[in-house]
Design a protein around this motif. Structure first.
Motif, PDB file in Angstrom:
ATOM      1  N   VAL A 234       0.837  -1.204   0.000  1.00 33.16           N
ATOM      2  CA  VAL A 234       0.000   0.000   0.000  1.00 33.16           C
ATOM      3  C   VAL A 234       0.871   1.253   0.000  1.00 33.16           C
ATOM      4  N   ILE A 235       1.943   1.260   0.795  1.00 33.14           N
ATOM      5  CA  ILE A 235       2.855   2.421   0.839  1.00 33.14           C
ATOM      6  C   ILE A 235       3.466   2.680  -0.537  1.00 33.14           C
ATOM      7  N   LYS A 236       3.867   1.608  -1.194  1.00 39.13           N
ATOM      8  CA  LYS A 236       4.466   1.743  -2.532  1.00 39.13           C
ATOM      9  C   LYS A 236       3.460   2.309  -3.520  1.00 39.13           C
ATOM     10  N   TRP A 237       2.233   1.810  -3.471  1.00 39.16           N
ATOM     11  CA  TRP A 237       1.226   2.283  -4.410  1.00 39.16           C
ATOM     12  C   TRP A 237       0.829   3.734  -4.115  1.00 39.16           C
ATOM     13  N   ALA A 238       0.878   4.128  -2.855  1.00 33.95           N
ATOM     14  CA  ALA A 238       0.567   5.522  -2.517  1.00 33.95           C
ATOM     15  C   ALA A 238       1.592   6.465  -3.152  1.00 33.95           C
TER      16      ALA A 238
END
Length: 633
Positions: free
Chosen positions: A18-22
């Protein structure tokens, strides 16, 4: 706990995704960065959780909700990533999606912070430093309180765990639902550990909590599966006397609410341990309560002879008593967990009986069940000793109810002698619980011929002692809580008495004239067991009932007593009239007229047994009385 570590792996990996996609978001960039910040904090807490020993029950629920929140965040952020101009143009993200996802992540952060907090109580001061109600428990606040207290039981220091157990007691007392929640949320294992390892106060409170939680068969079954029998056996073997008293009370509660747990306590050797507490300072020689594994009668005789050689008469008495003891020891068959243990309290009683050394002290043959030195126990105050005996007797009462195997184990341990002494000399609850324990054993013996023959044979000193005390209460005839169970016990033992035993019938017949209806009824029921045809000596007993004036009392009861007493008295009259129809006293009491009157009362002939007995008794009395009717009327 290993399963919990494995469960944690997925949300940690998902949080990183999720952090990467954000960071790759092309639309709604600010909203995505806000979600990223929360997910980063969540990932930090998840890694802390992976390194901590968590309270598993709420942790699993929390991780399940956290996983769902991360899944929704991932799906939302995936739509914000660069997938080409056309897709970005036609991708519609509802205005409230980011707010809803943000709230779910906030809830997960709060839940994780709370679970980390309650799983790491390090001192008693933490108990007063709550972080508030976790979001996961908003819909059921009581669940939060239960979780918090159970977490303290798992991780707190001894003082904090004792306080948490006291809180569990308060919750369990409030209502049944709270008690069920405590069990469902894994509250029993830490309570059992506290019983084994805690301070005296903590042990006593934990035992009280266990007793309160066992309110229905399902709850008791779950606690038995959790190891409550083993934990209680350890306490009954070696713990302060007050704690042992509370554990004995808890045993009685569990056995009351789920009789099927009786066998589990039997296999854990709890029966013999309870008997050892009854024996302490109740009888002089604790060696009587040892169950030897390999021992000859000669060994016992020589040991008793050497210990009692101070006088010729005393030596002769001890030798005879030792022979009976040795026979009982060698005949006893270990049951379940009792195979290699003895049922003795250690040492000698304060009353000065010094015969408790010798055989019972031989380490290779028997072991102390008390676990606490007699010297230490003797210094306990009288109130604590009575408290333990009362609860031990109550536990044996509930464990013996309807269970032949338990009753056999109790009687083989020579507990009958202890119960008879306590029935005579005990105080308050000790007397009553002893009377009830004897009653339950007698009720089982009535239906079990093997138990009846082994435990209540006429030559047995313990059986004689029991009968003596039962008769003492019945003869005294004080209308108190002891009278009814003693009447019932004598009735159950009716088939153990010989024809030469003439002292039983009279006191029971006298109670037929008792003003209290329940006493008269139980006396009639007990005498019916003497006079019924299943009793080999029914003719002799029927004559004895008449000889002691039973006929006139029964006539009064059948005519004028309340219905329950009428029915019991009429059944006894039918048996007596059937057994000795030619008896002159029956004719003088106009029993035939009574039977004819009763046969016309619809309420009295509803019972098929009474209906058939009444008809047969009338026929037999008409036959025999017609021969000498002139002499009777």
């Amino acid at each position: 706990m290993d399963d919990l570590k494995a469960i944690l792996a997925r949300p940690i990996q998902l949080a990183e995704q999720v952090i990467k996609w954000a960071e790759e978001a092309q639309t709604c960039r600010q909203e995505c960065l806000d979600l990223k910040a929360k997910v980063e904090r969540l990932a930090t807490l998840l890694r802390q959780a992976a390194r901590a020993d968590l309270y598993e029950r709420p942790a699993r629920r929390n991780l399940e909700d956290t996983g769902k929140a991360l899944d929704k965040a991932a799906a939302l952020l995936d739509r914000c990533r660069g997938h080409g101009l056309v897709r970005r143009v036609f991708t519609i993200i509802p205005a409230g999606s980011f707010k809803k996802t943000s709230n779910q992540l906030d809830n997960s952060l709060g839940d994780l912070s709370w679970i980390l907090r309650v799983s790491n109580y390090s001192n008693a001061d933490d108990l007063d430093d709550h972080i508030g109600l976790p979001p996961i428990a908003q819909n059921e606040p009581i669940l939060f309180l239960i979780w918090e207290q159970i977490a303290v039981l798992y991780t707190g220091n001894p003082e904090a765990r004792a306080d948490a157990a006291a809180s569990i007691v308060s919750l369990a007392r409030d209502n049944d639902r709270y008690g069920r929640l405590i069990i469902e949320e894994d509250g029993v294992p830490p309570l059992l550990r506290l019983i084994k390892e805690g301070s005296s106060e903590g042990q006593e409170t934990a035992a009280l909590a266990i007793g309160l939680l066992g309110r229905d068969p399902e709850c008791v079954e779950l606690m038995v599966l959790a190891g409550v029998c083993t934990a209680f056996a350890k306490i009954l073997k070696d713990a302060p006397m007050k704690v042992q008293g509370m554990v004995a009370w808890a045993v009685s509660e569990l056995a009351t609410n789920h009789p099927k747990c009786q066998d589990a306590f039997l296999q854990s050797n709890v029966i013999r341990l309870l008997v050892s507490h009854l024996a302490f300072e109740t009888v002089q020689e604790h060696s009587k309560y040892a169950v030897a594994s390999k021992m000859s009668i000669h060994t016992v005789l020589m040991d008793k002879k050497n210990n009692g050689a101070s006088s010729a008469s005393a030596s002769h008495h001890d030798t005879l008593e030792a022979a009976d003891q040795a026979t009982t020891m060698l005949a006893a068959k270990p049951t379940g967990g009792a195979a290699s243990s003895s049922a003795t309290g250690a040492g000698t009683s304060s009353s000065g009986g010094g015969g408790g050394v010798g055989v019972a002290g031989t380490k290779q043959h028997s072991a102390s069940l008390s676990g606490t030195s007699t010297k230490a126990r003797e210094f306990e105050d009288a109130e604590t000793k009575a408290y333990l005996k009362a609860n031990a007797a109550k536990a044996l009462w509930q464990l013996a109810t309807g269970n032949a195997a338990v009753c056999k184990n109790i009687t083989e341990s020579r507990a009958l002698l202890c119960l008879s002494v306590l029935l005579e000399k005990g105080v308050d609850d000790v007397q009553y619980n002893s009377a009830m324990a004897l009653m339950e054993i007698c009720l089982v013996a009535e239906q079990n011929a093997d138990l009846r023959r082994s435990a209540f044979k006429p030559t047995s000193p313990a059986a004689r002692a029991v009968v003596d005390q039962l008769l003492r209460v019945v003869h005294k005839a004080d209308y108190d809580e002891l009278l009814i169970p003693c009447i019932i016990s004598l009735g159950c033992l009716s088939r153990t008495f010989r024809a030469t035993e003439t002292r039983i019938i009279g006191p029971l017949v006298n109670l037929l004239d008792e003003r209290e209806a329940d006493v008269s009824r139980e006396a009639a029921v007990a005498l019916t067991k003497f006079a019924c045809t299943e009793n080999y000596l029914h003719v002799d007993h029927s004559k004895a009932i008449i000889h002691h004036g039973g006929a006139k009392h029964l006539v009064q009861l059948v005519y004028f007593a309340e219905q329950a007493v009428q029915i019991a008295a009429l059944l006894l009259v039918c048996y007596i009239a059937h057994n000795v129809p030619d008896n002159e006293e029956l004719a003088q009491a106009e029993i035939l007229t009574l039977l004819e009157w009763a046969s016309k009362q619809a309420a009295m002939v509803q019972d098929p047994l009474i209906d058939s007995l009444l008809l047969e008794a009338k026929i037999r009395m008409e036959l025999y009385q017609s021969r000498g009717a002139k002499g009777y009327y």
